[in-house]
Motif scaffolding. Structure first.
Motif, short mmCIF file in Angstrom:
data_model
loop_
_atom_site.label_atom_id
_atom_site.label_comp_id
_atom_site.label_asym_id
_atom_site.label_seq_id
_atom_site.Cartn_x
_atom_site.Cartn_y
_atom_site.Cartn_z
N GLY A 43 61.23 5.51 19.05
CA GLY A 43 61.31 6.48 20.13
C GLY A 43 62.51 7.40 20.02
O GLY A 43 62.41 8.61 20.24
N THR B 88 61.98 10.17 17.32
CA THR B 88 60.79 11.02 17.43
C THR B 88 61.15 12.33 18.13
O THR B 88 61.76 12.32 19.20
CB THR B 88 59.68 10.31 18.22
OG1 THR B 88 59.26 9.15 17.49
CG2 THR B 88 58.49 11.24 18.42
N TRP C 163 60.22 15.14 20.38
CA TRP C 163 59.19 15.34 21.40
C TRP C 163 58.53 16.70 21.28
O TRP C 163 57.33 16.84 21.54
CB TRP C 163 59.79 15.16 22.79
CG TRP C 163 58.83 15.44 23.91
CD1 TRP C 163 58.94 16.40 24.85
CD2 TRP C 163 57.61 14.75 24.18
NE1 TRP C 163 57.87 16.35 25.72
CE2 TRP C 163 57.02 15.35 25.32
CE3 TRP C 163 56.95 13.68 23.57
CZ2 TRP C 163 55.83 14.91 25.86
CZ3 TRP C 163 55.73 13.25 24.10
CH2 TRP C 163 55.19 13.86 25.23
N ALA D 123 55.96 16.08 18.78
CA ALA D 123 54.98 15.05 19.13
C ALA D 123 54.14 15.41 20.34
O ALA D 123 53.02 14.93 20.48
CB ALA D 123 55.71 13.72 19.39
N ARG D 124 54.66 16.28 21.21
CA ARG D 124 53.97 16.57 22.47
C ARG D 124 52.55 17.09 22.28
O ARG D 124 51.63 16.64 22.99
CB ARG D 124 54.80 17.59 23.28
CG ARG D 124 54.14 18.01 24.60
CD ARG D 124 55.12 18.83 25.42
NE ARG D 124 55.75 19.86 24.59
CZ ARG D 124 56.86 20.51 24.94
NH1 ARG D 124 57.45 20.22 26.09
NH2 ARG D 124 57.36 21.44 24.15
N PHE E 162 50.41 14.03 21.52
CA PHE E 162 50.67 12.77 22.21
C PHE E 162 49.40 12.21 22.85
O PHE E 162 49.20 10.99 22.89
CB PHE E 162 51.75 12.97 23.29
CG PHE E 162 52.32 11.68 23.82
CD1 PHE E 162 53.25 10.97 23.09
CD2 PHE E 162 51.90 11.19 25.05
CE1 PHE E 162 53.77 9.77 23.57
CE2 PHE E 162 52.42 10.00 25.54
CZ PHE E 162 53.36 9.29 24.80
N GLY F 159 47.55 10.27 20.25
CA GLY F 159 48.19 8.98 20.02
C GLY F 159 47.92 8.00 21.15
O GLY F 159 47.65 6.81 20.91
N GLU G 257 52.47 8.00 14.86
CA GLU G 257 53.69 7.38 15.36
C GLU G 257 53.56 7.06 16.84
O GLU G 257 54.01 5.99 17.29
CB GLU G 257 54.88 8.30 15.10
CG GLU G 257 55.28 8.39 13.63
CD GLU G 257 56.40 9.37 13.38
OE1 GLU G 257 57.01 9.84 14.37
OE2 GLU G 257 56.69 9.67 12.21
N ALA G 258 52.96 7.97 17.62
CA ALA G 258 52.76 7.69 19.04
C ALA G 258 51.82 6.50 19.23
O ALA G 258 52.05 5.63 20.08
CB ALA G 258 52.19 8.92 19.73
N GLU G 259 50.78 6.43 18.41
CA GLU G 259 49.86 5.29 18.50
C GLU G 259 50.58 3.98 18.23
O GLU G 259 50.44 3.00 19.00
CB GLU G 259 48.72 5.46 17.49
CG GLU G 259 47.77 4.27 17.45
CD GLU G 259 46.89 4.23 16.21
OE1 GLU G 259 45.93 3.45 16.19
OE2 GLU G 259 47.18 4.98 15.26
N TYR H 141 59.62 1.94 24.51
CA TYR H 141 59.31 3.09 23.66
C TYR H 141 59.47 4.40 24.43
O TYR H 141 60.05 5.37 23.93
CB TYR H 141 57.89 2.98 23.11
CG TYR H 141 57.50 4.14 22.22
CD1 TYR H 141 58.02 4.26 20.94
CD2 TYR H 141 56.64 5.12 22.68
CE1 TYR H 141 57.68 5.33 20.13
CE2 TYR H 141 56.29 6.20 21.88
CZ TYR H 141 56.82 6.29 20.60
OH TYR H 141 56.48 7.36 19.81
N LEU I 93 62.13 7.36 23.82
CA LEU I 93 61.64 8.71 23.56
C LEU I 93 62.36 9.71 24.46
O LEU I 93 62.77 10.79 24.01
CB LEU I 93 60.13 8.76 23.80
CG LEU I 93 59.41 10.06 23.45
CD1 LEU I 93 59.49 10.34 21.96
CD2 LEU I 93 57.95 9.98 23.89
#
Length: 503
Positions: free
Chosen positions: A76, A79, A81, A84-85, A88, A91, A154-156, A248, A252
């Motif tokens: 977290g 990562t 964001w 990843a957003r 997400f 994920g 990674e989110a998964e 997590y 994050l």
């Protein structure tokens, strides 16, 4: 424990740690995941090797949970964001819908093809459902993948431990789904949503406190940040929510907040995560019994094939149905579902609860984790290239960090020019950072200089830039853009966001 036994313990631990670090080097050269080598180190020093006895599943489960907390916290905290957003939701869907579908498919195959009773069949499916955060983070971050894919995976891996562990715990404690599947489903939803919300609150409150508190030593900031993630886990577990989701999400939030000494914090937690991985995998190797492996090998091969080639693809297609993803992306995500050591950790739960045939189940899970990780992880780079999952410009951009200058309402941005970055050869004047932003210092080797507009950057340079806080994000985006496309980044439409957005 006496002092003499402590000395022996420390000697053995130091030797194992050194051997594990050497194994990291060997695994990189061979293209193998290091976790497999760690597991094998544990087997070699265990009952069938050097004779070290370890057969306490309750202790193993406790140590494994502690290690997973650190590993998820590192995931977290590191990562981004902003990158990843956009993915997400994918994920999260993989971590929830994907877990349910994968569990169901493996359970059906286990019952009708392998002849297992429903309880061990469902347990097998739930144990195999989550991907391993350590394996995914360490493998994917060495690949120049499109952020759309790596961010979703990674989110998964950061979120799917939560629903899976609830399923495994309930099934193991009750020795069967006596509560009913509806109640189990509601429990999973409550724990996942509650843990995520709690982690978000802890992250936001912790970040606000850290921004307003001046600690007496910089080394305390990494400790406080890690402690906040542990606090999120503990509060979640105490409230019967998902502690793993809490840790997590808290990490994050903290990792993407403007905190002092973010680079030092990430380096500290990355080191602890490596230590946690080494200890976790070696311990699981110690807990395994090679004498149980031959009797479980055929079932493990069949179960692993069913998981990898049937359950995982079906779960990916089902979980990503509401999202726009190409067939090639779905194929890669299906193959990139690395199981690693997390299923082995979850297999300690029925062991600790005394579930019937738990030792056999543990042997099956151990074989599948080692065998199929060895098959999948080394082939990911080849598959990514063949499917076109590597960006058209896979060069490194720039390693950018910032620290607050409270009195000036500004940030001090620290930029490293890594090998492959197209910042190399660019003049300071050609960076075209926003007005009001100043390039203060360049550190090159053992020397430092105050640059002028015609000073050219080189690989290995470290640059200190002072930017008003309102211009920090625009400055970082511009630096990343030039790092990817060079001085003509604007002409290529490069905005300095996630690579997929700029291609």
């Amino acid at each position: 424990m006496t002092v003499d036994s402590l000395n022996v313990f420390l000697l053995g631990g130091a030797l194992v740690l050194i051997a594990a670090v050497v194994a990291v080097r060997a695994s990189v050269k061979l293209g193998l995941p290091s976790l497999v080598l760690y597991l094998l180190i544990g087997v070699l020093i265990g009952e069938s090797g050097l004779g070290v006895q370890f057969s306490d599943p309750d202790l193993a489960q406790s140590f494994a949970y502690a290690a997973l907390i650190v590993i998820l916290a590192e995931g977290g905290l590191t990562t981004n964001w902003d990158e990843a957003r956009p993915v997400f939701g994918i994920g999260l869907s993989l971590a929830t819908v994907g877990v349910v579908v994968s569990t169901a498919v493996v359970a059906i195959i286990g019952h009708f093809l392998l002849g297992l009773d429903w309880l061990p069949a469902i347990l097998l499916g739930a144990i195999f459902a989550p991907t391993d955060a350590a394996a995914v983070f360490s493998t994917l971050r060495r690949l120049p993948l499109r952020r759309r894919l790596s961010g979703a995976l990674e989110a998964e891996s950061g979120l799917n431990d939560a629903p899976a562990i609830v399923l495994v715990t309930i099934l193991s404690a009750s020795h069967g789904p006596a509560e009913g599947f509806l109640l189990i489903g509601l429990t999973v939803v409550y724990e996942l949503i509650g843990g995520a919300a709690l982690g978000y609150v802890v992250g936001r409150v912790g970040a606000a406190i850290l921004r307003r508190t001046a600690l007496p030593a910089s080394g305390l900031y990494p400790l406080v940040v890690l402690t906040l993630t542990v606090l999120a886990y503990a509060l979640g577990a105490y409230a019967h929510m998902s502690g793993f989701a809490a840790v997590y999400i808290a990490a994050l939030v903290l990792g993407n907040s403007r905190l002092p000494h973010r680079a030092a914090t990430r380096s500290f937690v990355e080191g602890l995560a490596w230590l946690a991985q080494i200890g976790l995998f070696v311990m699981l190797g110690l807990l395994s019994s090679p004498s149980d492996m031959p009797g479980a090998f055929v079932t493990a091969v069949v179960a692993g094939a069913a998981l990898t080639f049937v359950a995982r693809p079906i779960s990916v297609w089902a979980a990503t149905a509401p999202f726009v993803m190409s067939v090639r992306e779905k194929v890669f995500v299906s193959w990139a579902g690395l199981r690693g050591a997390v299923p082995v950790v979850f297999a300690t739960i029925p062991l600790a609860e005394g579930v019937e045939r738990a030792e056999w189940l543990f042997a099956v899970v151990f074989i599948v984790s080692v065998l199929y990780t060895l098959i999948q992880a080394p082939t990911l780079p080849w598959l990514a290239t063949r499917l076109g999952m590597v960006p058209a410009f896979p060069t490194r951009d720039a390693d950018v960090e910032s620290a607050p200058l409270e009195r000036l309402d500004a940030d001090l941005i620290h930029v490293r020019v890594p090998p492959g970055s197209k910042l190399h050869g660019v003049e300071i004047g050609e960076l075209r950072v926003p007005p009001g932003v100043g390039v203060a210092l360049i550190v090159r080797g053992d020397t430092s200089m105050v640059p002028g507009p015609r000073t050219k950057l080189q690989h290995g340079d470290e640059i200190l830039i002072v930017a008003p806080r309102a211009l920090r994000r625009a400055t970082e985006a511009r630096l990343r853009a030039v790092g990817r496309r060079g001085r003509l980044a604007g002409w290529f439409g490069e905005r300095g966001g996630a690579p997929d957005e700029d291609d």
